[in-house]
Design a protein around this motif. Structure first.
Motif, short mmCIF file in Angstrom:
data_model
loop_
_atom_site.label_atom_id
_atom_site.label_comp_id
_atom_site.label_asym_id
_atom_site.label_seq_id
_atom_site.Cartn_x
_atom_site.Cartn_y
_atom_site.Cartn_z
N HIS B 10 0.84 -1.20 0.00
CA HIS B 10 0.00 0.00 0.00
C HIS B 10 0.87 1.25 0.00
N SER B 14 -3.82 4.73 0.70
CA SER B 14 -4.75 3.87 1.45
C SER B 14 -4.94 4.45 2.84
N ALA B 17 -2.96 2.98 5.67
CA ALA B 17 -1.49 2.93 5.58
C ALA B 17 -0.86 4.14 6.25
N THR B 41 -0.59 -1.71 -4.55
CA THR B 41 -1.98 -2.18 -4.51
C THR B 41 -2.77 -1.41 -3.46
N ASP B 42 -3.13 -0.18 -3.78
CA ASP B 42 -3.97 0.60 -2.86
C ASP B 42 -5.42 0.15 -2.99
N HIS B 43 -6.19 0.46 -1.96
CA HIS B 43 -7.60 0.08 -1.97
C HIS B 43 -8.37 0.86 -3.04
N GLU B 68 -5.96 -3.12 -4.89
CA GLU B 68 -6.65 -4.12 -4.06
C GLU B 68 -8.12 -3.73 -4.06
N ASP B 206 1.61 -7.25 2.26
CA ASP B 206 0.44 -6.39 2.52
C ASP B 206 0.91 -5.19 3.35
N HIS B 208 1.68 -1.88 5.11
CA HIS B 208 1.03 -0.59 5.37
C HIS B 208 2.03 0.38 5.99
#
Lengths: 114, 245
Positions: B10, B14, B17, B41-43, B68, B206, B208
């Motif tokens: 992230h 995000s 994060a 892969t940010d939300h 993501e 994953d 953050h």
């Protein structure tokens, strides 16, 4: 109580499984996490959920549930309805929330089974 | 040739994060961790991907354009592409399915769009950590149609993992792999969740925050460019290993 009575009293739309509407309901369960449903729902239960993923049908068939009520007009894909139809599983749809449906089911005497 | 890949990272975009997740710092940390390939892969958003790609230019680190995505079922799914162009095409397709709820930075965290130096460009006003109206299978179809690869994220995790949400892995998802969290081994995951053998299992940080980058990775064995196609092929053929530090 049979599924047909619930359909009529709650004004639910029959999306699939109309051949199985005379099935007896043993109780109710409500959750959107399918892992919880797999662990807790009992045969003959009516399951109230927002989820309409194909796995919903597989879980309901596996557990021999009486019906699935999909709430809040969650879109049910044609292949999901077709799969339920092939499995003779009753799938019902409603614009109401899960809370409202569960309240109505309780009023009709459908209870939780522990 | 072994490629050390962390395909789930992230940025400060995000809300969950840390603000330190800025392009030059992410790249620096990835290089320190001897990573060859990362995916940003940010939300539900692609806005910081190009900045990280720019920050990695001439460093030897390959950066994929990722996102993501949170599906209708609330399943977090990595959408991975070679180019920003493909990712933006996906974003355009999904735009209508994303709800327009305002973010509350004080409660949920800031969502910063930054440049390659990590300098502030804008705040994303729309809340990113929400479910879109797109179903999991529809999302995967879109990703595949655009030449990308989808990987359901941290499938064993209670929050937004595929297993708790959907009960079991559908047998016919058109994805090469499923990501498992660092809390479970691949053999344990396969046994406990009855995962069909044709799915590879990946692991990623994953991340953050910066220190997390590279602490869980997938090592892939292939030659040639670090492309989505080559990685998907290595996964399908079982040429990979999971590493956790």
């Amino acid at each position: 109580m049979i599924v047909r009575e619930v359909v009529e009293k709650l004004g639910l739309q029959v999306v699939a499984g109309s051949a199985a509407l005379n099935r007896e309901i043993t109780g109710g369960y409500a959750a959107d996490l399918l892992s919880c449903v797999m662990a807790r729902a009992k045969p003959g239960n009516v399951w109230v959920t927002l989820q309409a993923h194909p796995n919903v049908i597989a879980v309901a068939v596996l557990l021999e549930l009486a019906a699935v009520i999909v709430t809040e007009n969650a879109p049910i894909a044609a292949e999901v309805a077709a799969k339920a139809e092939a499995e003779k599983l009753v799938v019902l749809a409603t614009p109401c929330t899960t809370f409202a449906i569960v309240t109505e089911l309780a009023r009709l005497g459908v209870a939780a089974q522990e | 040739m072994i490629i050390r890949a962390d395909l789930h990272i992230h940025t400060a975009l995000s809300p969950c994060a840390e603000v330190e997740m800025l392009p030059p710092l992410i790249v620096e940390r990835a290089l320190e961790q001897r990573l060859d390939l990362i995916a940003i892969t940010d939300h539900n958003s692609s806005a910081n991907v190009q900045a990280v790609m720019d920050a990695a230019r001439d460093t030897g680190l390959k950066v994929w354009a990722g996102m993501e995505f949170q599906t209708r079922e609330e399943v977090h799914t990595l959408c991975l592409f070679d180019t920003v162009r493909q990712l933006r095409a996906l974003q355009a397709v999904l735009e209508l399915a994303l709800p327009h709820l305002p973010n509350n930075p004080a409660k949920l965290g800031e969502q910063f769009i930054v440049d390659a130096q990590g300098d502030f460009l804008a705040r994303e006003e729309r809340l990113l950590l929400v479910s879109a109206g797109t179903a999991l299978e529809s999302l995967i179809r879109e990703v595949n149609a655009l030449g990308g690869m989808a990987i359901p994220a941290h499938i064993d995790r209670a929050e937004n993992g595929l297993i708790p949400l959907l009960g079991f892995v559908p047998p016919d998802l058109p994805v090469p792999a499923l990501e498992i969290s660092r809390h479970i081994s691949a053999s344990e995951a396969r046994a406990r969740f009855h995962i069909p053998a044709h799915y590879a299992l990946t692991r990623a940080s994953d991340a953050h925050w910066l220190d997390a980058i590279g602490n869980a990775i997938t090592e892939l064995d292939f030659t040639g460019t670090r492309s989505v196609a080559n990685v998907a092929c290595a996964l399908r053929e079982g040429r990979y290993a999971l590493r956790t530090t």
